[in-house]
Design a protein around this motif. Sequence first.
Motif, PDB file in Angstrom:
ATOM      1  N   LEU A 196       0.813  -1.219   0.000  1.00 53.18           N
ATOM      2  CA  LEU A 196       0.000   0.000   0.000  1.00 53.18           C
ATOM      3  C   LEU A 196       0.851   1.276   0.000  1.00 53.18           C
ATOM      4  O   LEU A 196       0.563   2.215  -0.734  1.00 53.18           O
ATOM      5  N   GLY A 197       1.900   1.295   0.834  1.00 53.77           N
ATOM      6  CA  GLY A 197       2.739   2.495   0.933  1.00 53.77           C
ATOM      7  C   GLY A 197       3.345   2.868  -0.407  1.00 53.77           C
ATOM      8  O   GLY A 197       3.355   4.042  -0.794  1.00 53.77           O
ATOM      9  N   LEU A 198       3.828   1.876  -1.132  1.00 50.73           N
ATOM     10  CA  LEU A 198       4.431   2.134  -2.447  1.00 50.73           C
ATOM     11  C   LEU A 198       3.376   2.588  -3.441  1.00 50.73           C
ATOM     12  O   LEU A 198       3.619   3.447  -4.287  1.00 50.73           O
ATOM     13  N   ARG A 199       2.177   2.004  -3.329  1.00 48.02           N
ATOM     14  CA  ARG A 199       1.093   2.411  -4.244  1.00 48.02           C
ATOM     15  C   ARG A 199       0.724   3.873  -4.009  1.00 48.02           C
ATOM     16  O   ARG A 199       0.559   4.639  -4.951  1.00 48.02           O
ATOM     17  N   GLU A 200       0.646   4.243  -2.710  1.00 46.30           N
ATOM     18  CA  GLU A 200       0.277   5.634  -2.411  1.00 46.30           C
ATOM     19  C   GLU A 200       1.359   6.592  -2.884  1.00 46.30           C
ATOM     20  O   GLU A 200       1.062   7.661  -3.417  1.00 46.30           O
ATOM     21  N   ALA A 201       2.614   6.184  -2.702  1.00 46.15           N
ATOM     22  CA  ALA A 201       3.726   7.027  -3.174  1.00 46.15           C
ATOM     23  C   ALA A 201       3.666   7.159  -4.695  1.00 46.15           C
ATOM     24  O   ALA A 201       3.877   8.234  -5.245  1.00 46.15           O
ATOM     25  N   GLY A 202       3.357   6.055  -5.376  1.00 47.57           N
ATOM     26  CA  GLY A 202       3.248   6.075  -6.831  1.00 47.57           C
ATOM     27  C   GLY A 202       2.145   7.015  -7.286  1.00 47.57           C
ATOM     28  O   GLY A 202       2.323   7.794  -8.229  1.00 47.57           O
ATOM     29  N   ARG A 203       1.011   6.956  -6.617  1.00 46.55           N
ATOM     30  CA  ARG A 203      -0.098   7.837  -6.991  1.00 46.55           C
ATOM     31  C   ARG A 203       0.278   9.301  -6.791  1.00 46.55           C
ATOM     32  O   ARG A 203      -0.046  10.144  -7.618  1.00 46.55           O
ATOM     33  N   ARG A 204       0.985   9.588  -5.690  1.00 46.09           N
ATOM     34  CA  ARG A 204       1.403  10.979  -5.437  1.00 46.09           C
ATOM     35  C   ARG A 204       2.349  11.459  -6.532  1.00 46.09           C
ATOM     36  O   ARG A 204       2.274  12.601  -6.965  1.00 46.09           O
ATOM     37  N   LEU A 205       3.245  10.553  -6.991  1.00 45.26           N
ATOM     38  CA  LEU A 205       4.178  10.922  -8.058  1.00 45.26           C
ATOM     39  C   LEU A 205       3.432  11.270  -9.328  1.00 45.26           C
ATOM     40  O   LEU A 205       3.785  12.189 -10.051  1.00 45.26           O
ATOM     41  N   ASN A 206       2.369  10.504  -9.600  1.00 50.12           N
ATOM     42  CA  ASN A 206       1.582  10.750 -10.800  1.00 50.12           C
ATOM     43  C   ASN A 206       0.562  11.830 -10.484  1.00 50.12           C
ATOM     44  O   ASN A 206      -0.635  11.613 -10.535  1.00 50.12           O
ATOM     45  N   SER A 207       1.071  13.024 -10.162  1.00 45.64           N
ATOM     46  CA  SER A 207       0.234  14.006  -9.475  1.00 45.64           C
ATOM     47  C   SER A 207      -0.550  14.915 -10.404  1.00 45.64           C
ATOM     48  O   SER A 207      -1.370  15.684  -9.966  1.00 45.64           O
ATOM     49  N   MET A 208      -0.284  14.833 -11.690  1.00 44.10           N
ATOM     50  CA  MET A 208      -0.936  15.741 -12.628  1.00 44.10           C
ATOM     51  C   MET A 208      -2.379  15.304 -12.866  1.00 44.10           C
ATOM     52  O   MET A 208      -2.620  14.186 -13.291  1.00 44.10           O
ATOM     53  N   SER A 209      -3.310  16.190 -12.621  1.00 41.06           N
ATOM     54  CA  SER A 209      -4.738  15.921 -12.805  1.00 41.06           C
ATOM     55  C   SER A 209      -5.102  14.518 -12.323  1.00 41.06           C
ATOM     56  O   SER A 209      -4.710  14.088 -11.247  1.00 41.06           O
ATOM     57  N   GLN A 210      -5.844  13.758 -13.144  1.00 37.28           N
ATOM     58  CA  GLN A 210      -6.261  12.436 -12.698  1.00 37.28           C
ATOM     59  C   GLN A 210      -5.333  11.361 -13.244  1.00 37.28           C
ATOM     60  O   GLN A 210      -5.633  10.193 -13.163  1.00 37.28           O
ATOM     61  N   GLY A 211      -4.166  11.754 -13.784  1.00 33.74           N
ATOM     62  CA  GLY A 211      -3.248  10.857 -14.506  1.00 33.74           C
ATOM     63  C   GLY A 211      -3.097   9.470 -13.908  1.00 33.74           C
ATOM     64  O   GLY A 211      -3.623   9.158 -12.855  1.00 33.74           O
TER      65      GLY A 211
END
Length: 247
Positions: A196-211
Motif C-alpha cells: 500500500l505504501g508504495l502504491r500511495e507514493a506512486g499515486r502521489r508521483l503521478n500528481s498531474m490531474s487524474q493521470g
Amino acid sequence: ERPLDGKLALVTGAARGIGAAIARVLARDGAEVIALDVPAAGDALADVANSTRGRALQLDLTAEDSASRLAGYLAAGPHAGVDIVVHNAGITRDKTIARMSADRWDAVLGVNLTAPERVNEVLLDRGLIPSGGRIIGVASIAGIAGNRGQTNYATSKAGVIGLVHSYAPLLLDRGITINAVAPGFIETAMTAKMPLGLREAGRRLNSMSQGGLPIDVAETIAWFASPGSATITGNVVRVCGQSLLGA
Ligand code: NAD
C-alpha cells in the motif's frame, strides 16, 4: 474515415490493463487488432478481441519458437504482415539486489526485453512490417530513473529504450518508425499487488490531474501509430504526470 482505417495492429499483453486499453483505442481509431497474450489469459483475451472486433492470439512470448510462430501467423494472414506492433507485455519480479536471484532476473529480462527484440528481429528479417509501419515499445519511468528493488525491471526497461535508439536509424530507409512510451505509476493489476505504501507514493508521483490510468498510455501510443506522427522516430515519451525535476 478514421486515422487507422485499413491498418493491422498487434498488441502484446492485451488481455488486461494497459494492453487492453491500447487494443481498444487502436480499434476505435479504425485498426484491425490482433490481441496477443499467454494461453492462461484465455477468457479475458477473448473478451478484448470480441469488444474490439479483432482477433485473439494465444502465445507465450518466452517460448523458444514464439517469434517465428508469430511471424508465420502474420505471414499467413490477409495483410501478409503487420502495420503497427505494440510491445506491451511485461512483468515484474521485485526484490532487493541481495535477493535478486538469477531466475527473477532472467524472467523479467526475457519478457520485457528479449521478447520484443526477437519479435522485431524476425518480423523485420522476413519483411513483415511494410513501409509506413510503426513499432512502439512500452518502457517505464523505472527505465529512465531506476527504482529500488527493481534492478531487473529497470534494466529491462532501459533496454527497451536502447532498442528504440538503436533500431531507429536502421529503419529510416524502410519508412518504419520506432518509439516508446515510459509510463509512471498506472493503476493496473501489476501495481495493485504492490504494498500500500508504495502504491500511495506512486499515486502521489503521478500528481498531474487524474493521470495514471491505462487510457493515458493508450492515447500516447495511438498518436505514435497515427498518420500525424510519420516523421517521429527514436523518441521516448514519458507518460507520468511529472516534470524531470519531479512533482
Ligand atoms: P498487467 O500485468 O496488468 O498486464 C500485462 C499483460 O502481459 C498480462 O495480460 C500478461 O498475461 C501479459 N504477459 C506477461 N507475460 C507474457 C508473455 N510471456 N507472453 C505474452 N503475454 C505476456 O500489466 P500492466 O500494468 O498493464 O503493464 C503493461 C505494460 O506497461 C508492461 O510492459 C509494464 O511493464 C508497463 N508499465 C506499467 C506500469 C504500471 O504502473 N502499471 C508503469 C510503467 C510501465
